[in-house]
Design an enzyme around this catalytic site. Structure first.
Site, short mmCIF file in Angstrom:
data_model
loop_
_atom_site.label_atom_id
_atom_site.label_comp_id
_atom_site.label_asym_id
_atom_site.label_seq_id
_atom_site.Cartn_x
_atom_site.Cartn_y
_atom_site.Cartn_z
N LYS A 223 1.68 8.55 21.04
CA LYS A 223 1.25 9.93 21.27
C LYS A 223 1.22 10.28 22.75
CE LYS A 223 -1.07 10.87 16.92
NZ LYS A 223 -2.33 11.27 16.25
N ARG A 257 -2.68 3.57 12.36
CA ARG A 257 -1.45 4.21 11.86
C ARG A 257 -0.37 4.03 12.92
NH1 ARG A 257 0.90 9.35 12.20
NH2 ARG A 257 1.91 10.10 10.28
#
Length: 279
Positions: A223, A257
């Site tokens: 991210k 995740r």
């Protein structure tokens, strides 16, 4: 009504949560996801990716048919389902016993995905987006990942207070719909409606919110908040991702995740081994 096989698989996953850090593999069947858009949107490539994640040790596979990157194309239910319907049978066969999760904000699509074999509904608005989502989760019997989200960024936000405000409402909606508390997993929503500093604070806030008594999922893989530590493209953020996810597990995350399953399995195995050897 939940059938016996579904309930058995759900029970097995619930028993696994907390026994060790679990790995949720990311499988985007989209042309426009921020990291791997267009790589796995055909049945053959999606199945191959699912098979690889299974071989590398994924405990769950999270399937997304609509990108959530900034500026993404918003899909109708029909468009999102068309992508999922095209790839899900091949993914399900390749994944074998690995439980599948559907990453969606649409209640009707979540229902269809559970009917087609998904065990978990990963809702990026924590039941507070689609007003029908709480009933969809309750009636399907699926487990719920409830992620924190915001429509905008506020520099002065007290992240712990904000997470508590949001999850109090999520749990109120869940209780009203009849979703069992032990079917709920919380996600602090890193990368959604937060500054880089707040993203870090959201990870670190999990121990302060331990009184919910619910497991946490951390989705930090590749991210953009990691750009404060490393330059380059999303694919260049593996080592920063590993460091952030190990820190998240240390803060209480029961599930991470990830795009890179094998790297995380090995890193977390080493971390767990060291932590388990402490006097």
């Amino acid at each position: 009504m939940t059938d016996t096989a579904f309930a058995r698989r759900r029970g097995a996953l619930l028993d696994a949560i907390g026994a060790r850090p679990l790995l949720m593999g990311v499988l985007n069947v989209t042309p426009d996801s921020f990291s791997d858009g267009g790589r796995f949107d055909a049945p053959e490539t999606a199945a191959a990716r699912a098979a690889l994640m299974r071989a590398e040790g994924a405990d769950l596979i999270d399937i997304g048919a609509e990108s959530t990157r900034p500026g993404h194309q918003v899909l109708s239910e029909a468009e999102e389902w068309a992508r999922l319907e095209r790839t899900l049978p091949a993914i399900r066969e390749a994944a074998g016993p690995v439980p599948l999760s559907i990453d969606t904000t649409k209640a009707a699509l979540a229902r269809r995905a559970v009917a087609a074999g998904c065990l978990v509904i990963n809702d990026q608005w924590g039941l507070q987006g689609d007003p029908a989502m709480a009933d969809a989760v309750a009636e399907s019997g699926a487990l719920l990942v409830a992620m924190h989200n915001r429509t905008g960024i506020c520099e002065d936000l007290d992240i712990v207070a904000e997470l508590r405000r949001f999850f109090d409402e999520t749990l109120r909606l869940a209780d009203r719909a009849g979703i069992p508390r032990h079917h709920i997993i919380l996600d602090p929503g890193v990368g959604f409606g937060k500054t880089p500093r707040q993203n870090l604070a959201a990870i670190a806030a999990m121990p302060a919110l331990a009184d919910y008594g619910l497991p946490w999922l951390a989705g930090l893989s590749r991210k953009s908040f990691l750009r404060q530590f490393v330059d380059g493209s999303p694919e260049d953020r593996l080592f920063a991702t590993l460091g952030a996810h190990v820190a998240a597990v240390a803060c209480g995350a029961a599930i991470v995740r990830v795009h890179d399953v094998r790297a995380h399995r090995e890193a977390l195995a080493a971390w767990s081994g060291v932590m388990g050897a402490r006097p």
